[in-house]
Design a protein around this motif. Structure first.
Motif, PDB file in Angstrom:
ATOM      1  N   THR A  35       0.814  -1.224   0.000  1.00 52.42           N
ATOM      2  CA  THR A  35       0.000   0.000   0.000  1.00 52.42           C
ATOM      3  C   THR A  35       0.845   1.271   0.000  1.00 52.42           C
ATOM      4  N   SER A  51      -1.094   4.234  -0.950  1.00 47.30           N
ATOM      5  CA  SER A  51      -1.997   4.115  -2.090  1.00 47.30           C
ATOM      6  C   SER A  51      -2.986   2.972  -1.876  1.00 47.30           C
ATOM      7  N   GLU A  53      -4.781   1.548  -4.236  1.00 44.67           N
ATOM      8  CA  GLU A  53      -4.996   0.778  -5.457  1.00 44.67           C
ATOM      9  C   GLU A  53      -4.903  -0.730  -5.238  1.00 44.67           C
ATOM     10  N   LYS A  54      -3.877  -1.171  -4.535  1.00 40.39           N
ATOM     11  CA  LYS A  54      -3.668  -2.606  -4.341  1.00 40.39           C
ATOM     12  C   LYS A  54      -4.780  -3.239  -3.518  1.00 40.39           C
ATOM     13  N   MET A  56      -7.975  -2.426  -3.468  1.00 41.25           N
ATOM     14  CA  MET A  56      -9.113  -2.643  -4.359  1.00 41.25           C
ATOM     15  C   MET A  56      -8.829  -3.802  -5.312  1.00 41.25           C
ATOM     16  N   ASP A  57      -7.581  -3.892  -5.753  1.00 38.58           N
ATOM     17  CA  ASP A  57      -7.171  -4.956  -6.661  1.00 38.58           C
ATOM     18  C   ASP A  57      -7.307  -6.325  -5.985  1.00 38.58           C
ATOM     19  N   LYS A  62     -10.979  -4.546  -9.232  1.00 35.48           N
ATOM     20  CA  LYS A  62     -10.282  -3.871 -10.328  1.00 35.48           C
ATOM     21  C   LYS A  62     -10.260  -4.668 -11.627  1.00 35.48           C
ATOM     22  N   ASN A 108     -13.011  -1.890   0.557  1.00 35.72           N
ATOM     23  CA  ASN A 108     -12.869  -1.205  -0.717  1.00 35.72           C
ATOM     24  C   ASN A 108     -13.258   0.267  -0.570  1.00 35.72           C
ATOM     25  N   TYR A 112     -10.884   3.518  -1.109  1.00 38.89           N
ATOM     26  CA  TYR A 112     -11.224   4.588  -2.051  1.00 38.89           C
ATOM     27  C   TYR A 112     -11.208   5.951  -1.340  1.00 38.89           C
ATOM     28  N   SER A 115      -7.876   7.454  -0.862  1.00 39.81           N
ATOM     29  CA  SER A 115      -7.244   8.045  -2.041  1.00 39.81           C
ATOM     30  C   SER A 115      -7.561   9.536  -2.151  1.00 39.81           C
TER      31      SER A 115
END
Length: 155
Positions: A35, A51, A53-54, A56-57, A62, A108, A112, A115
């Motif tokens: 992260t 971050s 992003e990971k 959510m992935d 994603k 999730n 978000y 971010s």
């Protein structure tokens, strides 16, 4: 049913739950590394940001190719494999399904929100970190719910 399977995608569903569980284990064991993003810098303490992003992935939000993509539907299909005669397992599976769906969505959501932690009024890196850590707690509960499913189905 063919090949002793209750429905055509049973084997793929079971495999996806196991893969998804292992991916969540990896994410949680490597939370800081996964992260944190450092841009063109060798020093891990300068120029690095948290971050989401990971997160959510790894939760399957994603990519349609992710093992946990639409995991709620996968778990509902697998629920049919739990014998109704075993009331405890049936109840535990139902609870695990509900917890997974709730915690994956919350995790999730917090990822978000994190971010946007710096962009919001009164925001900053501390707000980003706060929401990423809240996300981690939800990811942990989602992983534990999958562990219950794996135990009940002997995967």
């Amino acid at each position: 049913p063919t090949d002793g399977l209750a429905y055509p995608q049973e084997a793929a569903d079971k495999e996806n739950i196991k893969k998804g569980y292992k991916r969540l284990e990896y994410l949680l064991a490597n939370w800081e590394k996964e992260t944190t993003v450092c841009k063109n810098n060798d020093n891990p303490y300068i120029g690095c940001d948290r971050s989401p992003e990971k997160v959510m992935d790894y939760l399957g939000y994603k990519s349609m190719e992710d093992p946990l993509f639409r995991a709620d539907k996968t778990l509902r299909r697998l629920q049919a494999l739990v014998p109704e005669s075993n009331e405890q397992d049936s109840s535990d599976f139902s609870d695990a399904l509900d917890v997974f769906v709730e915690k994956a969505e919350e995790g999730n959501g917090y990822a978000y929100i994190s971010s946007w932690g710096e962009a919001n009024p009164g925001g900053g890196k501390d707000r980003v970190a706060l929401f990423i850590e809240r996300s981690k707690a939800d990811v942990t509960e989602a992983k534990n719910a999958l562990a219950t499913v794996i135990r009940i189905l002997n995967l």
